[in-house]
Design a protein around this motif. Sequence first.
Motif, PDB file in Angstrom:
ATOM      1  N   VAL A  22       0.761  -1.227   0.064  1.00 13.71           N
ATOM      2  CA  VAL A  22       0.035  -0.117   0.227  1.00 13.71           C
ATOM      3  C   VAL A  22       0.796   1.245  -0.063  1.00 13.71           C
ATOM      4  CG1 VAL A  22      -2.001  -1.060   1.023  1.00 13.71           C
ATOM      5  CG2 VAL A  22      -0.155  -0.116   2.433  1.00 13.71           C
ATOM      6  N   ASP A  23       0.201   2.262  -0.416  1.00 10.92           N
ATOM      7  CA  ASP A  23       0.984   3.557  -0.335  1.00 10.92           C
ATOM      8  C   ASP A  23       1.195   4.085   1.286  1.00 10.92           C
ATOM      9  OD1 ASP A  23      -1.474   4.806   0.415  1.00 10.92           O
ATOM     10  OD2 ASP A  23      -1.794   5.294  -1.651  1.00 10.92           O
ATOM     11  N   ALA A  42       9.242   8.073   7.492  1.00 11.73           N
ATOM     12  CA  ALA A  42       9.728   7.454   6.310  1.00 11.73           C
ATOM     13  C   ALA A  42      10.946   8.183   5.928  1.00 11.73           C
ATOM     14  CB  ALA A  42       8.682   7.575   5.374  1.00 11.73           C
ATOM     15  N   LYS A  43      11.109   9.473   5.734  1.00 12.90           N
ATOM     16  CA  LYS A  43      12.271  10.064   5.506  1.00 12.90           C
ATOM     17  C   LYS A  43      13.653   9.785   6.418  1.00 12.90           C
ATOM     18  CE  LYS A  43      10.158  13.600   2.452  1.00 12.90           C
ATOM     19  NZ  LYS A  43       9.622  14.912   2.370  1.00 12.90           N
ATOM     20  N   GLN A  44      13.162   9.781   7.671  1.00 14.25           N
ATOM     21  CA  GLN A  44      14.236   9.682   8.616  1.00 14.25           C
ATOM     22  C   GLN A  44      14.386   8.207   8.907  1.00 14.25           C
ATOM     23  OE1 GLN A  44      12.427  11.601  12.024  1.00 14.25           O
ATOM     24  NE2 GLN A  44      12.494  13.668  11.054  1.00 14.25           N
ATOM     25  N   GLY A  55      11.170   5.228  -6.803  1.00 13.19           N
ATOM     26  CA  GLY A  55      11.192   6.683  -7.354  1.00 13.19           C
ATOM     27  C   GLY A  55      10.677   7.481  -6.216  1.00 13.19           C
ATOM     28  N   ASN A  56       9.721   8.415  -6.606  1.00  8.81           N
ATOM     29  CA  ASN A  56       9.182   9.256  -5.504  1.00  8.81           C
ATOM     30  C   ASN A  56       8.285   8.694  -4.580  1.00  8.81           C
ATOM     31  OD1 ASN A  56      10.847  11.382  -6.453  1.00  8.81           O
ATOM     32  ND2 ASN A  56       9.388  11.876  -8.468  1.00  8.81           N
ATOM     33  N   ALA A  57       7.866   7.755  -4.923  1.00  4.12           N
ATOM     34  CA  ALA A  57       6.565   6.860  -4.144  1.00  4.12           C
ATOM     35  C   ALA A  57       7.175   6.043  -2.910  1.00  4.12           C
ATOM     36  CB  ALA A  57       5.840   6.058  -5.038  1.00  4.12           C
TER      37      ALA A  57
END
Length: 83
Positions: A22-23, A42-44, A55-57
């Motif tokens: 899932v996203d 998520a970024k950390q 990619g960007n997802a």
Amino acid sequence: MTTQSPARGMSREDLLALPVAVDLDTANRALTIGRSTGYALAKQEEYPVKVLRLGNAYRVITADLHRLLGIAPELPVGQVQPQ
């Protein structure tokens, strides 16, 4: 009858109906994490389950969500849950 309202999370039935991955927005909803907080985690690389970056997802494996939330799919009668 579900114990959570749709705005605050997902019912067990909703969780079991999710596709294999899932996203991040759907995973955030399942975990009752706000959108900004979820993306920041998520970024950390501190999200509660493994996050795949495509990619960007961002994608989350539904089985990981199920394990974290203690949700096990119903097994057909006579089948045993693997250990």
